[in-house]
Design a protein around this motif. Structure first.
Motif, PDB file in Angstrom:
ATOM      1  N   ASP A   1       0.874  -1.170   0.000  1.00 19.79           N
ATOM      2  CA  ASP A   1       0.000   0.000   0.000  1.00 19.79           C
ATOM      3  C   ASP A   1       0.912   1.220   0.000  1.00 19.79           C
ATOM      4  O   ASP A   1       1.498   1.573   1.025  1.00 19.79           O
ATOM      5  CB  ASP A   1      -0.895  -0.030   1.242  1.00 19.79           C
ATOM      6  CG  ASP A   1      -1.883   1.110   1.297  1.00 19.79           C
ATOM      7  OD1 ASP A   1      -1.549   2.226   0.833  1.00 19.79           O
ATOM      8  OD2 ASP A   1      -2.983   0.905   1.821  1.00 19.79           O
ATOM      9  N   LYS A   2       1.044   1.860  -1.160  1.00 21.26           N
ATOM     10  CA  LYS A   2       1.984   2.970  -1.322  1.00 21.26           C
ATOM     11  C   LYS A   2       1.755   4.063  -0.282  1.00 21.26           C
ATOM     12  O   LYS A   2       2.717   4.593   0.290  1.00 21.26           O
ATOM     13  CB  LYS A   2       1.882   3.540  -2.735  1.00 21.26           C
ATOM     14  CG  LYS A   2       2.941   4.585  -3.035  1.00 21.26           C
ATOM     15  CD  LYS A   2       2.825   5.082  -4.459  1.00 21.26           C
ATOM     16  CE  LYS A   2       3.859   6.111  -4.822  1.00 21.26           C
ATOM     17  NZ  LYS A   2       4.074   7.190  -3.902  1.00 21.26           N
ATOM     18  N   ALA A   3       0.523   4.405  -0.013  1.00 21.12           N
ATOM     19  CA  ALA A   3       0.226   5.471   0.958  1.00 21.12           C
ATOM     20  C   ALA A   3       0.734   5.107   2.355  1.00 21.12           C
ATOM     21  O   ALA A   3       1.306   5.951   3.054  1.00 21.12           O
ATOM     22  CB  ALA A   3      -1.269   5.757   0.992  1.00 21.12           C
ATOM     23  N   LYS A   4       0.542   3.862   2.754  1.00 22.57           N
ATOM     24  CA  LYS A   4       1.024   3.429   4.071  1.00 22.57           C
ATOM     25  C   LYS A   4       2.547   3.401   4.108  1.00 22.57           C
ATOM     26  O   LYS A   4       3.154   3.737   5.125  1.00 22.57           O
ATOM     27  CB  LYS A   4       0.443   2.062   4.434  1.00 22.57           C
ATOM     28  CG  LYS A   4      -1.035   2.123   4.763  1.00 22.57           C
ATOM     29  CD  LYS A   4      -1.588   0.771   5.130  1.00 22.57           C
ATOM     30  CE  LYS A   4      -3.073   0.872   5.429  1.00 22.57           C
ATOM     31  NZ  LYS A   4      -3.678  -0.431   5.708  1.00 22.57           N
TER      32      LYS A   4
ATOM     33  N   ASP B   1       4.502   5.352   2.293  1.00 25.14           N
ATOM     34  CA  ASP B   1       4.912   6.759   2.331  1.00 25.14           C
ATOM     35  C   ASP B   1       4.812   7.311   3.751  1.00 25.14           C
ATOM     36  O   ASP B   1       5.679   8.069   4.188  1.00 25.14           O
ATOM     37  CB  ASP B   1       4.041   7.604   1.384  1.00 25.14           C
ATOM     38  CG  ASP B   1       4.397   7.419  -0.075  1.00 25.14           C
ATOM     39  OD1 ASP B   1       5.525   6.954  -0.366  1.00 25.14           O
ATOM     40  OD2 ASP B   1       3.554   7.725  -0.925  1.00 25.14           O
ATOM     41  N   LYS B   2       3.784   6.922   4.467  1.00 22.36           N
ATOM     42  CA  LYS B   2       3.612   7.376   5.855  1.00 22.36           C
ATOM     43  C   LYS B   2       4.758   6.865   6.718  1.00 22.36           C
ATOM     44  O   LYS B   2       5.297   7.598   7.563  1.00 22.36           O
ATOM     45  CB  LYS B   2       2.264   6.918   6.401  1.00 22.36           C
ATOM     46  CG  LYS B   2       1.925   7.487   7.740  1.00 22.36           C
ATOM     47  CD  LYS B   2       0.526   7.126   8.167  1.00 22.36           C
ATOM     48  CE  LYS B   2       0.237   7.733   9.522  1.00 22.36           C
ATOM     49  NZ  LYS B   2      -1.102   7.409   9.978  1.00 22.36           N
TER      50      LYS B   2
END
Length: 116
Positions: free
Chosen positions: A105-108, A110-111
């Motif tokens: 999950d790219k967003a996770k 990145d976080k």
């Protein structure tokens, strides 16, 4: 952080590179070459908190070959199967100090990078 995946999987390579390029150092554990133990997978399941099924690669070839969609397996049976055949595990699995992430999950990711 510990990164578990399959070296021949492009998603795993992309996820691993994403973290490396973000400055996160981690080891790549190929769970097809060396599947994790039942206890290790059980610890992931407990940390993730949604049962064993999020760790099952239901879209994989091995899952279809074994006809697992038609079988009603207990959590213990799943854990045994996953520890015996790394291709049944959804990938990648990222173990952090704060929990476990399953899948890329790219967003996770990145976080995680921004919080380091």
């Amino acid at each position: 952080m510990e990164f578990y995946g399959y070296k021949k999987c492009s998603t795993c390579r992309n996820a691993h590179n994403h973290l490396k390029n973000g400055g996160i150092e981690l080891d790549f554990h190929d769970f097809v070459v060396s599947p994790p133990s039942v206890d290790t997978i059980k610890s992931w399941v407990e940390a993730y908190g949604e049962g064993v099924m999020p760790f099952v690669n239901t879209k994989g070839t091995r899952y279809r070959e074994l006809g697992l969609a038609q079988k009603n397996l207990s959590d213990e049976e799943w854990l045994t199967m996953l520890s015996n055949d790394g291709k049944l595990l959804k990938r990648p699995v990222l173990v952090t100090d704060n929990g476990v992430l399953v899948g890329y999950d790219k967003a996770k990711y990145d976080k995680l990078i921004s919080n380091q």
